[in-house]
Design a protein around this motif. Structure first.
Motif, PDB file in Angstrom:
ATOM      1  N   LEU A   1       0.802  -1.215   0.000  1.00 26.75           N
ATOM      2  CA  LEU A   1       0.000   0.000   0.000  1.00 26.75           C
ATOM      3  C   LEU A   1       0.838   1.269   0.000  1.00 26.75           C
ATOM      4  O   LEU A   1       0.325   2.348  -0.273  1.00 26.75           O
ATOM      5  CB  LEU A   1      -0.942   0.003   1.207  1.00 26.75           C
ATOM      6  CG  LEU A   1      -1.924  -1.168   1.278  1.00 26.75           C
ATOM      7  CD1 LEU A   1      -2.841  -1.011   2.488  1.00 26.75           C
ATOM      8  CD2 LEU A   1      -2.734  -1.291   0.007  1.00 26.75           C
ATOM      9  N   ASP A   2       2.129   1.158   0.318  1.00 21.62           N
ATOM     10  CA  ASP A   2       3.001   2.335   0.303  1.00 21.62           C
ATOM     11  C   ASP A   2       3.566   2.598  -1.088  1.00 21.62           C
ATOM     12  O   ASP A   2       3.623   3.733  -1.542  1.00 21.62           O
ATOM     13  CB  ASP A   2       4.148   2.158   1.300  1.00 21.62           C
ATOM     14  CG  ASP A   2       3.664   2.137   2.738  1.00 21.62           C
ATOM     15  OD1 ASP A   2       2.670   2.840   3.031  1.00 21.62           O
ATOM     16  OD2 ASP A   2       4.251   1.414   3.560  1.00 21.62           O
ATOM     17  N   THR A   3       3.990   1.532  -1.773  1.00 20.24           N
ATOM     18  CA  THR A   3       4.643   1.699  -3.078  1.00 20.24           C
ATOM     19  C   THR A   3       3.723   1.411  -4.256  1.00 20.24           C
ATOM     20  O   THR A   3       4.005   1.830  -5.371  1.00 20.24           O
ATOM     21  CB  THR A   3       5.863   0.769  -3.172  1.00 20.24           C
ATOM     22  OG1 THR A   3       5.419  -0.605  -3.168  1.00 20.24           O
ATOM     23  CG2 THR A   3       6.813   0.989  -2.000  1.00 20.24           C
ATOM     24  N   GLY A   4       2.643   0.676  -4.022  1.00 18.97           N
ATOM     25  CA  GLY A   4       1.752   0.316  -5.108  1.00 18.97           C
ATOM     26  C   GLY A   4       2.199  -0.908  -5.877  1.00 18.97           C
ATOM     27  O   GLY A   4       1.511  -1.359  -6.798  1.00 18.97           O
ATOM     28  N   SER A   5       3.342  -1.470  -5.519  1.00 18.81           N
ATOM     29  CA  SER A   5       3.852  -2.634  -6.249  1.00 18.81           C
ATOM     30  C   SER A   5       3.135  -3.904  -5.811  1.00 18.81           C
ATOM     31  O   SER A   5       2.661  -4.014  -4.679  1.00 18.81           O
ATOM     32  CB  SER A   5       5.355  -2.786  -6.008  1.00 18.81           C
ATOM     33  OG  SER A   5       5.625  -3.003  -4.638  1.00 18.81           O
ATOM     34  N   THR A   6       3.044  -4.855  -6.714  1.00 13.07           N
ATOM     35  CA  THR A   6       2.476  -6.161  -6.395  1.00 13.07           C
ATOM     36  C   THR A   6       3.496  -7.240  -6.729  1.00 13.07           C
ATOM     37  O   THR A   6       4.336  -7.063  -7.606  1.00 13.07           O
ATOM     38  CB  THR A   6       1.188  -6.434  -7.189  1.00 13.07           C
ATOM     39  OG1 THR A   6       1.480  -6.393  -8.589  1.00 13.07           O
ATOM     40  CG2 THR A   6       0.109  -5.424  -6.859  1.00 13.07           C
ATOM     41  N   ARG A   7       3.417  -8.328  -5.999  1.00 14.78           N
ATOM     42  CA  ARG A   7       4.293  -9.461  -6.296  1.00 14.78           C
ATOM     43  C   ARG A   7       3.563 -10.746  -5.957  1.00 14.78           C
ATOM     44  O   ARG A   7       2.666 -10.782  -5.115  1.00 14.78           O
ATOM     45  CB  ARG A   7       5.594  -9.376  -5.509  1.00 14.78           C
ATOM     46  CG  ARG A   7       5.436  -9.461  -4.001  1.00 14.78           C
ATOM     47  CD  ARG A   7       6.739  -9.160  -3.286  1.00 14.78           C
ATOM     48  NE  ARG A   7       6.628  -9.297  -1.844  1.00 14.78           N
ATOM     49  CZ  ARG A   7       6.854 -10.423  -1.165  1.00 14.78           C
ATOM     50  NH1 ARG A   7       7.230 -11.519  -1.842  1.00 14.78           N
ATOM     51  NH2 ARG A   7       6.733 -10.482   0.137  1.00 14.78           N
ATOM     52  N   GLN A   8       3.946 -11.785  -6.647  1.00 15.49           N
ATOM     53  CA  GLN A   8       3.306 -13.080  -6.464  1.00 15.49           C
ATOM     54  C   GLN A   8       3.963 -13.848  -5.325  1.00 15.49           C
ATOM     55  O   GLN A   8       5.183 -13.893  -5.217  1.00 15.49           O
ATOM     56  CB  GLN A   8       3.396 -13.890  -7.755  1.00 15.49           C
ATOM     57  CG  GLN A   8       2.605 -15.178  -7.735  1.00 15.49           C
ATOM     58  CD  GLN A   8       2.752 -15.962  -9.032  1.00 15.49           C
ATOM     59  OE1 GLN A   8       3.833 -16.475  -9.339  1.00 15.49           O
ATOM     60  NE2 GLN A   8       1.675 -16.038  -9.803  1.00 15.49           N
ATOM     61  N   LEU A   9       3.137 -14.434  -4.457  1.00 10.19           N
ATOM     62  CA  LEU A   9       3.644 -15.307  -3.403  1.00 10.19           C
ATOM     63  C   LEU A   9       3.488 -16.774  -3.760  1.00 10.19           C
ATOM     64  O   LEU A   9       4.391 -17.574  -3.534  1.00 10.19           O
ATOM     65  CB  LEU A   9       2.915 -15.039  -2.083  1.00 10.19           C
ATOM     66  CG  LEU A   9       3.321 -13.825  -1.256  1.00 10.19           C
ATOM     67  CD1 LEU A   9       2.587 -13.836   0.081  1.00 10.19           C
ATOM     68  CD2 LEU A   9       4.827 -13.797  -1.014  1.00 10.19           C
ATOM     69  N   VAL A  10       2.324 -17.129  -4.318  1.00  5.65           N
ATOM     70  CA  VAL A  10       2.040 -18.521  -4.673  1.00  5.65           C
ATOM     71  C   VAL A  10       1.500 -18.567  -6.094  1.00  5.65           C
ATOM     72  O   VAL A  10       0.526 -17.875  -6.419  1.00  5.65           O
ATOM     73  CB  VAL A  10       1.012 -19.151  -3.710  1.00  5.65           C
ATOM     74  CG1 VAL A  10       0.762 -20.608  -4.089  1.00  5.65           C
ATOM     75  CG2 VAL A  10       1.481 -19.042  -2.273  1.00  5.65           C
ATOM     76  N   GLY A  11       2.141 -19.376  -6.926  1.00  4.96           N
ATOM     77  CA  GLY A  11       1.701 -19.527  -8.304  1.00  4.96           C
ATOM     78  C   GLY A  11       0.532 -20.483  -8.428  1.00  4.96           C
ATOM     79  O   GLY A  11       0.118 -21.116  -7.451  1.00  4.96           O
ATOM     80  N   PRO A  12      -0.037 -20.614  -9.638  1.00  6.63           N
ATOM     81  CA  PRO A  12      -1.189 -21.499  -9.836  1.00  6.63           C
ATOM     82  C   PRO A  12      -0.870 -22.942  -9.462  1.00  6.63           C
ATOM     83  O   PRO A  12       0.282 -23.372  -9.491  1.00  6.63           O
ATOM     84  CB  PRO A  12      -1.468 -21.376 -11.337  1.00  6.63           C
ATOM     85  CG  PRO A  12      -0.827 -20.094 -11.743  1.00  6.63           C
ATOM     86  CD  PRO A  12       0.382 -19.944 -10.878  1.00  6.63           C
ATOM     87  N   GLY A  13      -1.904 -23.659  -9.112  1.00  5.35           N
ATOM     88  CA  GLY A  13      -1.740 -25.059  -8.746  1.00  5.35           C
ATOM     89  C   GLY A  13      -2.847 -25.533  -7.831  1.00  5.35           C
ATOM     90  O   GLY A  13      -3.326 -26.663  -7.934  1.00  5.35           O
ATOM     91  N   PHE A  14      -3.294 -24.644  -6.937  1.00  8.03           N
ATOM     92  CA  PHE A  14      -4.444 -24.981  -6.112  1.00  8.03           C
ATOM     93  C   PHE A  14      -5.717 -24.783  -6.936  1.00  8.03           C
ATOM     94  O   PHE A  14      -5.841 -23.801  -7.659  1.00  8.03           O
ATOM     95  CB  PHE A  14      -4.519 -24.087  -4.869  1.00  8.03           C
ATOM     96  CG  PHE A  14      -3.457 -24.363  -3.850  1.00  8.03           C
ATOM     97  CD1 PHE A  14      -3.277 -25.642  -3.341  1.00  8.03           C
ATOM     98  CD2 PHE A  14      -2.634 -23.344  -3.403  1.00  8.03           C
ATOM     99  CE1 PHE A  14      -2.305 -25.898  -2.393  1.00  8.03           C
ATOM    100  CE2 PHE A  14      -1.657 -23.589  -2.453  1.00  8.03           C
ATOM    101  CZ  PHE A  14      -1.487 -24.876  -1.950  1.00  8.03           C
TER     102      PHE A  14
END
Length: 415
Positions: free
Chosen positions: A276-289
């Motif tokens: 919420l400070d920088t606006g950046s997003t990153r993935q923690l868990v990829g598809p599979g579930f």
């Protein structure tokens, strides 16, 4: 990226409690955001709007003064830490536990829930001491309010997020017993137990109806304008039946959310975090579930507990997923949420516990996890170590309860 466009608060529809809550002296009154008034404004016993606005502003002013004092103390502590580091002391790592909140001398109406686990049983909110399975007590709610599911506490234990089982409408109850309706579309059959309340208890996550590329952070005190957060990648096409799942980090700086993406013939969820400070997003868990039911941050913000299932079941009479009945199988998975952690494939994760889990909550010290196993014929509230070890049954749950949730009060246990 993040967009902080001021918006007017959306008008909230009257809740199912509009006619049920008494306004007689001694009963809790229903508080509403300034720009989201409901039918309660027409009550002859309700305080004038001007008084409520003044009340909200005074509360916000007091809150900001407290935050300012805490910030000053934090800066002083940080300065000492930097000096120690320059003198050869080792600074804390990013995964270190955050400082615990300063708890009030009394939690008001929540005093009986101090340090306890709260969960619903047949429309009643029960609290239980995790060290004593025989200590079950009912948590008092304002007159006319029942069938509510807990969705998390504020960090200081003075505000409880609640969701109606029947309508999906959300509320925040404070230590005085007052209820504040939360803006949002509501509706039956959403995942009602997500931790959507901010750590300070003053804001709530709301997704734009029928849009998955933005969410809104609503100020529940009606003082500050809402913040609009653009998500990249977006949650996905809501017309396909995807259900938004979010979790607000303990430090208030990040929100974990699900992004549904096409994977062959299926639409599968991945876990992303927006800063919420920088606006950046990153993935923690990829598809599979095939399905993710809920997410919950550890108290120190270093891990994310993910409730996920290896398969999902669609309601045969609808194209959308029914959160009341799916997934029938789900395990508990731990994911590193450190800011430098790389994304991990879902297939590389192994559950710390397997069953039919639908909701979970961390203990205030992060050493234990309370979880609800919603097996069709054996529904139970379980307690286990943070690694899934030493699991034991705290309470048996009715087999006919379709909605459920769990929230662990952050305050010190008992007095």
């Amino acid at each position: 990226m993040i967009v902080t466009t001021p918006l007017h608060e959306p008008a909230s529809a009257p809740s199912e409690f509009d006619e049920a809550i008494s306004h007689e002296p001694g009963n809790a009154r229903l508080r509403e955001p300034v720009a989201a008034r409901s039918a309660f404004d027409e009550s002859a016993t309700r305080e004038p709007v001007e008084v409520l606005i003044k009340e909200a502003r005074n509360r916000a002013r007091r809150r900001r003064l407290v935050i300012g004092a805490v910030t000053a103390a934090t800066v002083a502590v940080a300065a000492i830490a930097v000096t120690a580091a320059l003198d050869g002391g080792a600074p804390q790592s990013q995964g270190a536990a955050v400082d615990p909140p300063a708890f009030p001398a009394s939690f008001g109406v929540f005093e009986p829930a101090r340090g306890r686990i709260v969960y619903p049983v047949s429309g009643v909110l029960n609290s239980i001491d995790p060290t004593d399975p025989s200590s079950v007590n009912a948590l008092a709610l304002p007159n006319g309010m029942s069938a509510l599911t807990p969705a998390g506490w504020s960090a200081d234990g003075t505000r409880l997020a609640l969701t109606s089982e029947h309508s999906g409408s959300s509320y925040v109850m404070d230590a005085d017993g007052a209820i504040t309706p939360v803006p949002g579309p509501g509706g039956c059959c959403w995942f009602v137990t997500d931790p959507w309340l901010s750590p300070d208890g003053t804001a709530a996550i709301e997704f734009f109806e029928d849009e998955g590329d933005r969410l809104r952070l609503n100020d529940l005190e009606g003082v500050d304008a809402s913040r609009v957060i653009e998500l990249d990648p977006p949650v996905g096409d809501r017309d396909t039946g995807v259900v938004p799942v979010t979790a607000w980090s303990p430090d208030g700086a990040r929100i974990a959310y699900l992004a549904y993406q096409q994977d062959g013939m299926d639409v599968l969820p991945s876990v992303y975090v927006v800063d919420l400070d920088t606006g950046s997003t990153r993935q923690l868990v990829g598809p599979g579930f095939d399905h993710i039911r809920q997410m919950a941050w550890s108290p120190d913000g270093s891990q994310l507990l993910v409730i996920a299932g290896p398969w999902r079941q669609k309601n045969p009479e609808s194209t959308s997923l029914n959160p009341l009945t799916s997934p029938k199988k789900a395990g508990l998975y731990l994911v590193s949420a450190d800011r430098s952690s790389p994304a991990i494939s879902a297939s590389a994760l192994h559950p710390i516990a397997s069953g039919h889990y639908v909701a979970a909550a961390w203990s205030p010290d992060g050493a234990q996890i309370a979880a609800i196993d919603f097996a069709p014929s054996d529904r139970r509230l379980l307690l286990m170590g943070s690694d899934g070890s030493a699991s034991r049954v705290l309470a048996e749950l009715p087999a006919n309860d379709l909605f459920t949730g769990v929230a662990w009060h952050p305050g010190p246990r008992g007095r």
